[in-house]
Write a protein that holds these residues in place. Sequence first.
Motif, PDB file in Angstrom:
ATOM      1  N   LYS A   1      -7.801 -17.162   6.679  1.00 57.75           N
ATOM      2  CA  LYS A   1      -8.812 -18.176   6.362  1.00 57.75           C
ATOM      3  C   LYS A   1      -8.235 -19.285   5.497  1.00 57.75           C
ATOM      4  CE  LYS A   1     -13.370 -18.590   4.145  1.00 57.75           C
ATOM      5  NZ  LYS A   1     -14.442 -17.831   3.434  1.00 57.75           N
ATOM      6  N   ARG A   2      -7.317 -18.906   4.598  1.00 61.78           N
ATOM      7  CA  ARG A   2      -6.722 -19.898   3.689  1.00 61.78           C
ATOM      8  C   ARG A   2      -5.365 -20.401   4.178  1.00 61.78           C
ATOM      9  NH1 ARG A   2      -9.520 -19.433  -1.404  1.00 61.78           N
ATOM     10  NH2 ARG A   2      -8.078 -21.026  -2.159  1.00 61.78           N
ATOM     11  N   ASP A   3      -5.053 -20.091   5.437  1.00 60.31           N
ATOM     12  CA  ASP A   3      -3.825 -20.585   6.083  1.00 60.31           C
ATOM     13  C   ASP A   3      -2.561 -20.032   5.424  1.00 60.31           C
ATOM     14  OD1 ASP A   3      -2.515 -21.984   8.091  1.00 60.31           O
ATOM     15  OD2 ASP A   3      -2.274 -23.776   6.856  1.00 60.31           O
ATOM     16  N   TYR A   4      -2.584 -18.731   5.088  1.00 58.78           N
ATOM     17  CA  TYR A   4      -1.416 -18.052   4.543  1.00 58.78           C
ATOM     18  C   TYR A   4      -0.904 -17.015   5.540  1.00 58.78           C
ATOM     19  CZ  TYR A   4      -1.675 -19.895  -0.217  1.00 58.78           C
ATOM     20  OH  TYR A   4      -1.655 -20.717  -1.316  1.00 58.78           O
ATOM     21  N   THR A   5       0.395 -16.818   5.563  1.00 60.91           N
ATOM     22  CA  THR A   5       0.992 -15.727   6.320  1.00 60.91           C
ATOM     23  C   THR A   5       0.827 -14.429   5.528  1.00 60.91           C
ATOM     24  OG1 THR A   5       2.623 -17.197   7.323  1.00 60.91           O
ATOM     25  CG2 THR A   5       3.147 -14.843   7.317  1.00 60.91           C
ATOM     26  N   PHE A   6       0.548 -13.339   6.229  1.00 61.25           N
ATOM     27  CA  PHE A   6       0.276 -12.045   5.598  1.00 61.25           C
ATOM     28  C   PHE A   6       1.372 -11.046   5.958  1.00 61.25           C
ATOM     29  CE2 PHE A   6      -1.561  -7.786   6.421  1.00 61.25           C
ATOM     30  CZ  PHE A   6      -1.919  -7.427   5.128  1.00 61.25           C
ATOM     31  N   VAL A   7       1.897 -10.360   4.951  1.00 60.82           N
ATOM     32  CA  VAL A   7       2.915  -9.336   5.159  1.00 60.82           C
ATOM     33  C   VAL A   7       2.400  -8.011   4.584  1.00 60.82           C
ATOM     34  CG1 VAL A   7       5.281  -8.623   4.660  1.00 60.82           C
ATOM     35  CG2 VAL A   7       4.760 -11.042   4.962  1.00 60.82           C
ATOM     36  N   LEU A   8       2.436  -6.949   5.392  1.00 59.50           N
ATOM     37  CA  LEU A   8       1.995  -5.626   4.949  1.00 59.50           C
ATOM     38  C   LEU A   8       3.215  -4.751   4.680  1.00 59.50           C
ATOM     39  CD1 LEU A   8      -0.221  -3.496   4.460  1.00 59.50           C
ATOM     40  CD2 LEU A   8      -0.122  -2.980   6.916  1.00 59.50           C
ATOM     41  N   CYS A   9       3.277  -4.171   3.479  1.00 65.00           N
ATOM     42  CA  CYS A   9       4.411  -3.335   3.076  1.00 65.00           C
ATOM     43  C   CYS A   9       3.928  -1.928   2.745  1.00 65.00           C
ATOM     44  CB  CYS A   9       5.111  -3.930   1.851  1.00 65.00           C
ATOM     45  SG  CYS A   9       5.735  -5.605   2.103  1.00 65.00           S
ATOM     46  N   ASN A  10       4.406  -0.938   3.474  1.00 63.28           N
ATOM     47  CA  ASN A  10       4.087   0.458   3.195  1.00 63.28           C
ATOM     48  C   ASN A  10       5.164   1.023   2.275  1.00 63.28           C
ATOM     49  OD1 ASN A  10       2.586   3.021   3.806  1.00 63.28           O
ATOM     50  ND2 ASN A  10       4.614   3.609   4.539  1.00 63.28           N
ATOM     51  N   THR A  11       4.785   1.416   1.057  1.00 61.91           N
ATOM     52  CA  THR A  11       5.778   1.759   0.034  1.00 61.91           C
ATOM     53  C   THR A  11       6.049   3.247  -0.115  1.00 61.91           C
ATOM     54  OG1 THR A  11       4.170   1.953  -1.761  1.00 61.91           O
ATOM     55  CG2 THR A  11       5.036  -0.259  -1.279  1.00 61.91           C
ATOM     56  N   ASP A  12       5.174   4.103   0.456  1.00 56.43           N
ATOM     57  CA  ASP A  12       5.321   5.556   0.294  1.00 56.43           C
ATOM     58  C   ASP A  12       5.330   5.989  -1.167  1.00 56.43           C
ATOM     59  OD1 ASP A  12       5.498   6.140   3.103  1.00 56.43           O
ATOM     60  OD2 ASP A  12       7.546   5.357   3.062  1.00 56.43           O
TER      61      ASP A  12
ATOM     62  N   VAL B   1       0.850  -1.190   0.000  1.00 58.47           N
ATOM     63  CA  VAL B   1       0.000   0.000   0.000  1.00 58.47           C
ATOM     64  C   VAL B   1       0.886   1.240   0.000  1.00 58.47           C
ATOM     65  CG1 VAL B   1      -1.896  -1.164   1.184  1.00 58.47           C
ATOM     66  CG2 VAL B   1      -0.195   0.092   2.527  1.00 58.47           C
ATOM     67  N   PRO B   2       0.396   2.363  -0.565  1.00 53.42           N
ATOM     68  CA  PRO B   2       1.246   3.542  -0.686  1.00 53.42           C
ATOM     69  C   PRO B   2       1.316   4.408   0.559  1.00 53.42           C
ATOM     70  CG  PRO B   2      -0.819   3.909  -1.825  1.00 53.42           C
ATOM     71  CD  PRO B   2      -0.842   2.487  -1.345  1.00 53.42           C
ATOM     72  N   ASP B   3       0.315   4.322   1.459  1.00 59.07           N
ATOM     73  CA  ASP B   3       0.290   5.239   2.598  1.00 59.07           C
ATOM     74  C   ASP B   3      -0.559   4.651   3.707  1.00 59.07           C
ATOM     75  OD1 ASP B   3       0.276   7.346   4.372  1.00 59.07           O
ATOM     76  OD2 ASP B   3      -0.927   8.688   3.125  1.00 59.07           O
ATOM     77  N   ILE B   4       0.084   4.005   4.663  1.00 59.50           N
ATOM     78  CA  ILE B   4      -0.648   3.335   5.732  1.00 59.50           C
ATOM     79  C   ILE B   4      -1.332   4.332   6.653  1.00 59.50           C
ATOM     80  CG2 ILE B   4       1.193   3.199   7.449  1.00 59.50           C
ATOM     81  CD1 ILE B   4      -1.301   0.418   6.442  1.00 59.50           C
ATOM     82  N   MET B   5      -0.964   5.623   6.571  1.00 61.23           N
ATOM     83  CA  MET B   5      -1.607   6.645   7.381  1.00 61.23           C
ATOM     84  C   MET B   5      -2.986   7.026   6.840  1.00 61.23           C
ATOM     85  SD  MET B   5       0.432   7.076   9.833  1.00 61.23           S
ATOM     86  CE  MET B   5      -0.198   8.558  10.619  1.00 61.23           C
TER      87      MET B   5
END
Length: 329
Positions: free
Chosen positions: A87-98, A66-70
């Motif tokens: 739900k589908r048994d996946y690990t989730f990673v959140l990346c803030n790209t600015d 995502v471009p702006d977590i704010m």
Amino acid sequence: MATIKDVARLAEVSTATVSRVLNGNGYVHQGTKERVAKAITQLNYRPNDVARSLFKGRSKMIALFVPDIMNPFFPELARAVEDMAKKRDYTFVLCNTDDDPAKEVNYVQELKQKSLDGIVIVSSTISGDFIKDVDIPVVALDRILHPSLSSVTVNNRQGAREATTYLQELGCKRIAHVAGPNNVSNAEQRLNGYLDVVQEEDWFRYSFIEQGGYHFDEAKKATERLLTKHPEIDGLFVANDLMGVGALKAAQSLGIAVPDQLSIIAFDGITLGETTTPTLTTMAQPIYKAGARAAEILIEQIEQQNDQRQVEEFTVEIVERESTRRRDA
């Protein structure tokens, strides 16, 4: 196979500079970052490719860029993607790209080293040609990145038409627009939807459009410019809710009563709009549904090893609150 020296040579920088760009350590001039990112793309450079090849099978890990977590819109999207991943048994990673292309490329390269299975991406800046050639599934969310990529969006242009027409139906005679960034597909669609309704009107002027950059402060300043230059404006369509809050603050600072003197409608439907005074009328997206569907499409492509393009478009609907006059007023 390209090496870090090849990247440095093509970008005309040192290997240490390439390393700083890749690792996000230390200061690197923006122009240099862009040259390095371009060289990485051109050479298809993949750090630690050999180590990465030792991994077997899938990691069961997906990422959301995502471009702006704010901006409150993106945490709402992130919750949906995370819930579907869980739900589908996946690990989730959140990346803030600015919205930094070098940072986006760096995230892609680093996560691929960890055998990332796929990416859901919201971006205004990443090269479509780069992201389409990433050799893992990618789904674009909220905006179109490349014609060959799967995507989940909403009917931005039609929603903008409906928002602007709604203001007309309330009796607004001079309707302005605070637009999103020029390089973002959904902002362009919302601008075009506004123009579809007003550009043939005798009163219309292109000076009734100001750019707010999808940011609160920029939108507040843009609205102040509009209302100072054109005090006759009595309706305002704002391209997203965060900017809509900025527009409310601008009207307040100028002593303009909302909705008695100025009706304001925005776009997105984030919960922030329910907390303002007055509360914000908006064209609400099904944010959670869109985020969950993007993650679902991505996981289907990962598990079925199917790269067939899927394009889905949700419909927005008006949520009437206190920032617009009543229809029967």
